[in-house]
Scaffold this motif. Structure first.
Motif, PDB file in Angstrom:
ATOM      1  N   GLU A 183       0.957  -1.144   0.175  1.00 40.69           N
ATOM      2  CA  GLU A 183      -0.115  -0.026  -0.075  1.00 40.69           C
ATOM      3  C   GLU A 183       0.956   1.261   0.028  1.00 40.69           C
ATOM      4  O   GLU A 183       1.889   1.418   0.782  1.00 40.69           O
ATOM      5  CB  GLU A 183      -1.001  -0.062   1.502  1.00 40.69           C
ATOM      6  N   SER A 216       0.660   5.811  -1.319  1.00 46.81           N
ATOM      7  CA  SER A 216       0.073   6.937  -1.723  1.00 46.81           C
ATOM      8  C   SER A 216      -0.009   7.163  -3.419  1.00 46.81           C
ATOM      9  O   SER A 216      -0.654   7.460  -4.024  1.00 46.81           O
ATOM     10  CB  SER A 216       0.159   8.223  -0.905  1.00 46.81           C
ATOM     11  N   TYR A 217       1.395   6.873  -3.698  1.00 51.49           N
ATOM     12  CA  TYR A 217       1.653   7.073  -4.878  1.00 51.49           C
ATOM     13  C   TYR A 217       2.126   6.001  -5.759  1.00 51.49           C
ATOM     14  O   TYR A 217       2.996   5.092  -4.902  1.00 51.49           O
ATOM     15  CB  TYR A 217       2.756   8.302  -5.310  1.00 51.49           C
ATOM     16  N   SER A 222      -0.973   9.457  -8.285  1.00 50.35           N
ATOM     17  CA  SER A 222      -1.592   9.264  -6.984  1.00 50.35           C
ATOM     18  C   SER A 222      -2.588   7.917  -7.465  1.00 50.35           C
ATOM     19  O   SER A 222      -2.704   7.602  -8.275  1.00 50.35           O
ATOM     20  CB  SER A 222      -2.443  10.291  -6.585  1.00 50.35           C
ATOM     21  N   LYS A 223      -2.663   7.219  -6.261  1.00 52.58           N
ATOM     22  CA  LYS A 223      -3.116   5.858  -6.190  1.00 52.58           C
ATOM     23  C   LYS A 223      -4.402   5.854  -7.004  1.00 52.58           C
ATOM     24  O   LYS A 223      -4.618   4.844  -7.991  1.00 52.58           O
ATOM     25  CB  LYS A 223      -3.404   5.374  -4.855  1.00 52.58           C
ATOM     26  N   ASP A 227       8.047   8.264  -1.626  1.00 52.56           N
ATOM     27  CA  ASP A 227       7.662   9.713  -1.392  1.00 52.56           C
ATOM     28  C   ASP A 227       8.111  10.545  -2.686  1.00 52.56           C
ATOM     29  O   ASP A 227       8.764   9.754  -3.565  1.00 52.56           O
ATOM     30  CB  ASP A 227       8.696  10.414  -0.390  1.00 52.56           C
ATOM     31  N   GLY A 230       5.500  14.659  -0.695  1.00 52.59           N
ATOM     32  CA  GLY A 230       4.065  14.021  -0.942  1.00 52.59           C
ATOM     33  C   GLY A 230       3.262  14.526  -1.894  1.00 52.59           C
ATOM     34  O   GLY A 230       3.507  14.844  -2.918  1.00 52.59           O
ATOM     35  N   GLU A 231       2.005  14.845  -1.376  1.00 57.88           N
ATOM     36  CA  GLU A 231       0.751  15.220  -2.280  1.00 57.88           C
ATOM     37  C   GLU A 231       1.404  16.484  -2.901  1.00 57.88           C
ATOM     38  O   GLU A 231       0.828  16.631  -4.352  1.00 57.88           O
ATOM     39  CB  GLU A 231      -0.497  15.107  -1.384  1.00 57.88           C
TER      40      GLU A 231
END
Ligand code: ATP
Ligand code: GLN
Length: 148
Positions: free
Chosen positions: A15, A17-18, A84-85, A116, A126-127
């Motif tokens: 898992e 985020s990206y 992103s996911k 990251d 991050g985002e």
């Protein structure tokens, strides 16, 4: 529009985020794939000329009946796209749509978790670093805002 904003729930492991979508493709299909990426709001893409072998290379090798040697490698282009996911499946789908001929040698796609993202210019992480101006996320927020 609902079809393109649809969230897909594929459980990628591990898992993250990206993810990096890494596609090894036929070189002559790459312009088609990259313009499709731009159209769907994918602004960050890295490409490299690579060489490799899969079933396509294996077949050539068996027909030749010789030992494997470096000149059996087939020229390919590797596209690396960090997203992103929730954008991974759309990117994969589009790559397949634009790169597929149905013949052996169309390529392969790997999905790699990314720990990251850091933007060198600003130091953002991050985002904030992953999002790109005018990118896919901006596209959808603009489409959904009443002003647009
Ligand atoms: P800046 O706003 O500082 O320009 P940026 O996010 O637009 O930052 P660049 O510095 O333009 O990033 O990117 C440099 C290179 O990094 C690009 O040419 C591309 O090869 C690669 N790259 C950037 N973002 C991605 C991404 N999301 N996926 C794959 N490659 C990327
Ligand atoms: N996920 C980014 C965005 O929505 C785009 C990433 C990319 O272009 N590779 O802005």
């Amino acid at each position: 529009l609902s079809t393109i904003t649809a969230q897909v729930s594929v459980d990628y492991i591990p898992e993250a985020s990206y993810y990096k979508v890494e596609a090894v493709l036929r070189p002559w299909r790459v312009p088609q794939v990259s313009s499709a990426m731009l159209k769907m709001g994918i602004r960050g893409v890295t490409v490299s000329d690579v060489r490799g072998f899969g079933v396509q290379g294996g077949l050539t090798e068996r027909q030749a009946g010789s030992e494997f040697s470096e000149d059996k490698f087939v020229a390919k282009v590797k596209m690396e796209i960090v997203v992103s996911k929730n954008q991974v499946e759309a990117v994969i789908e589009k790559i397949i749509e634009e790169a597929r001929t149905g013949e052996i040698g169309d390529g392969k796609i790997f999905v790699v978790p990314v720990a990251d993202v850091i933007r060198v210019r600003t130091g953002e992480r991050g985002e904030k670093a992953e999002r790109m101006m005018g990118g896919r996320t901006d596209m959808f927020s603009a489409a959904e805002s009443p002003a647009a």
